[in-house]
Design an enzyme around this catalytic site. Structure first.
Site, PDB file in Angstrom:
ATOM      1  N   ASP A  71       0.886  -1.328  -0.169  1.00  0.00           N
ATOM      2  CA  ASP A  71      -0.236  -0.201  -0.012  1.00  0.00           C
ATOM      3  C   ASP A  71       1.004   1.077   0.079  1.00  0.00           C
ATOM      4  OD1 ASP A  71      -2.575   0.790  -0.043  1.00  0.00           O
ATOM      5  OD2 ASP A  71      -2.472   1.705   1.785  1.00  0.00           O
ATOM      6  N   SER A  72       0.752   2.066  -0.831  1.00  0.00           N
ATOM      7  CA  SER A  72       1.662   3.318  -1.018  1.00  0.00           C
ATOM      8  C   SER A  72       0.694   4.600  -1.204  1.00  0.00           C
ATOM      9  CB  SER A  72       2.533   3.099  -2.242  1.00  0.00           C
ATOM     10  OG  SER A  72       1.643   2.837  -3.390  1.00  0.00           O
ATOM     11  N   ARG A 183       9.119   2.475  -2.760  1.00  0.00           N
ATOM     12  CA  ARG A 183       8.668   0.898  -3.062  1.00  0.00           C
ATOM     13  C   ARG A 183      10.104  -0.043  -3.274  1.00  0.00           C
ATOM     14  NH1 ARG A 183       5.762   1.846  -6.880  1.00  0.00           N
ATOM     15  NH2 ARG A 183       3.996   2.440  -5.739  1.00  0.00           N
TER      16      ARG A 183
HETATM   17  P1  IMP Z   1      -1.939   1.646  -4.510  1.00  0.00           P
HETATM   18  O1  IMP Z   1      -0.515   1.626  -3.365  1.00  0.00           O
HETATM   19  O2  IMP Z   1      -1.366   0.954  -5.711  1.00  0.00           O
HETATM   20  O3  IMP Z   1      -3.078   1.509  -3.918  1.00  0.00           O
HETATM   21  O4  IMP Z   1      -1.694   3.247  -5.090  1.00  0.00           O
HETATM   22  C1  IMP Z   1      -1.277   4.292  -4.129  1.00  0.00           C
HETATM   23  C2  IMP Z   1      -1.530   5.481  -5.071  1.00  0.00           C
HETATM   24  O5  IMP Z   1      -0.437   6.507  -4.566  1.00  0.00           O
HETATM   25  C3  IMP Z   1      -1.185   5.299  -6.260  1.00  0.00           C
HETATM   26  O6  IMP Z   1      -2.500   5.142  -7.174  1.00  0.00           O
HETATM   27  C4  IMP Z   1      -0.610   6.780  -6.701  1.00  0.00           C
HETATM   28  O7  IMP Z   1      -1.645   7.806  -6.684  1.00  0.00           O
HETATM   29  C5  IMP Z   1       0.242   6.925  -5.535  1.00  0.00           C
HETATM   30  N1  IMP Z   1       1.544   6.485  -5.976  1.00  0.00           N
HETATM   31  C6  IMP Z   1       2.169   5.523  -5.042  1.00  0.00           C
HETATM   32  N2  IMP Z   1       3.283   5.333  -5.425  1.00  0.00           N
HETATM   33  C7  IMP Z   1       3.812   6.375  -6.488  1.00  0.00           C
HETATM   34  C8  IMP Z   1       4.730   6.561  -7.217  1.00  0.00           C
HETATM   35  O8  IMP Z   1       5.947   5.969  -7.212  1.00  0.00           O
HETATM   36  N3  IMP Z   1       4.580   7.558  -8.201  1.00  0.00           N
HETATM   37  C9  IMP Z   1       3.550   8.540  -8.187  1.00  0.00           C
HETATM   38  N4  IMP Z   1       2.368   8.210  -7.542  1.00  0.00           N
HETATM   39  C10 IMP Z   1       2.643   7.220  -6.446  1.00  0.00           C
END
Ligand code: IMP
Length: 204
Positions: A71-72, A183
């Protein structure tokens, strides 16, 4: 036969990065698509950690194999760490990042550089079939810029600046971004945790 790890994501870009970093574990890394699982898991946690653990455990319970999930998101200090865990959902899932990025720039109108601090955060959770859960976190610090820059990356990359590199994360090569990114850091830490947790038994 190689032992399997499922990474709970449907995102092929992430899978490439994950495979590259976890390669030397000597395990087969599969996406949800490759194991034909479509789980609509509600990310109802209140932290990155909770959401990553919810996803990893749910898929481990469905498959009985080791499952990793991440999750990010982007935390902007001036906006009380918004959009944070809501980064993907900010202004609606279907709203383009051009609009989301411009909105964040507008919300920081007149805010001086020293107060534009922000970070990308990534938490990786591993759910093991024996019930153990491992969690790692990585972050990259930067500032929110005044306009979008760069064509690479995705999401909020064009407005996330690295002052020491003089560019946004959308202007880095994929290799460089993997090396520096939240990540990449969380994945490399998870690789070490997995080696410790599984290594003895499997001679990794
Ligand atoms: P998830 O972790 O896939 O749910 O997504 C987290 C959201 O955080 C993404 O859809 C982006 O909006 C943002 N995000 C996470 N990592 C990055 C990155 O490396 N670059 C740009 N946006 C990011």
């Amino acid at each position: 036969m190689k032992e399997k790890i499922i990474f709970a994501t449907g995102n092929e870009g992430k899978m490439r990065e994950i495979r590259m970093i976890l390669e030397d574990l000597g395990m087969e890394i599969l996406s949800m698509k490759e194991v034909d699982i479509q789980a609509d898991i509600e990310e109802n946690g209140s932290t990155f950690e909770e959401n990553a653990v919810i996803k990893a455990k749910a898929v481990m319970e469905l498959t009985g194999t080791i499952v990793l999930a991440d999750d990010s998101g982007l935390e902007i200090d001036y906006l009380n760490k918004e959009p944070g865990i809501y980064s993907a959902r900010y202004m609606g899932e279907d709203t383009s990042y051009r609009i989301k990025n411009q909105n964040l720039i507008d919300r920081l109108d007149g805010v001086p550089e020293e107060k534009r601090t922000a970070r990308f955060v990534c938490v990786i959770a591993a759910a093991l079939p024996d019930g153990r859960v491992l969690v790692t976190r990585g972050a990259i610090e930067g500032i929110i810029g005044y306009e979008e820059r760069g064509e690479g990356g995705f999401g909020y990359d064009p407005i996330f600046f690295l002052p020491e590199y003089g560019c946004s994360t959308a202007e880095l090569s994929m290799e460089k971004k993997n090396e520096l990114s939240h990540r990449g850091k969380a994945l490399r830490a998870m690789k070490e945790e997995l080696k410790k947790a599984l290594g003895f038994k499997r001679g990794i």
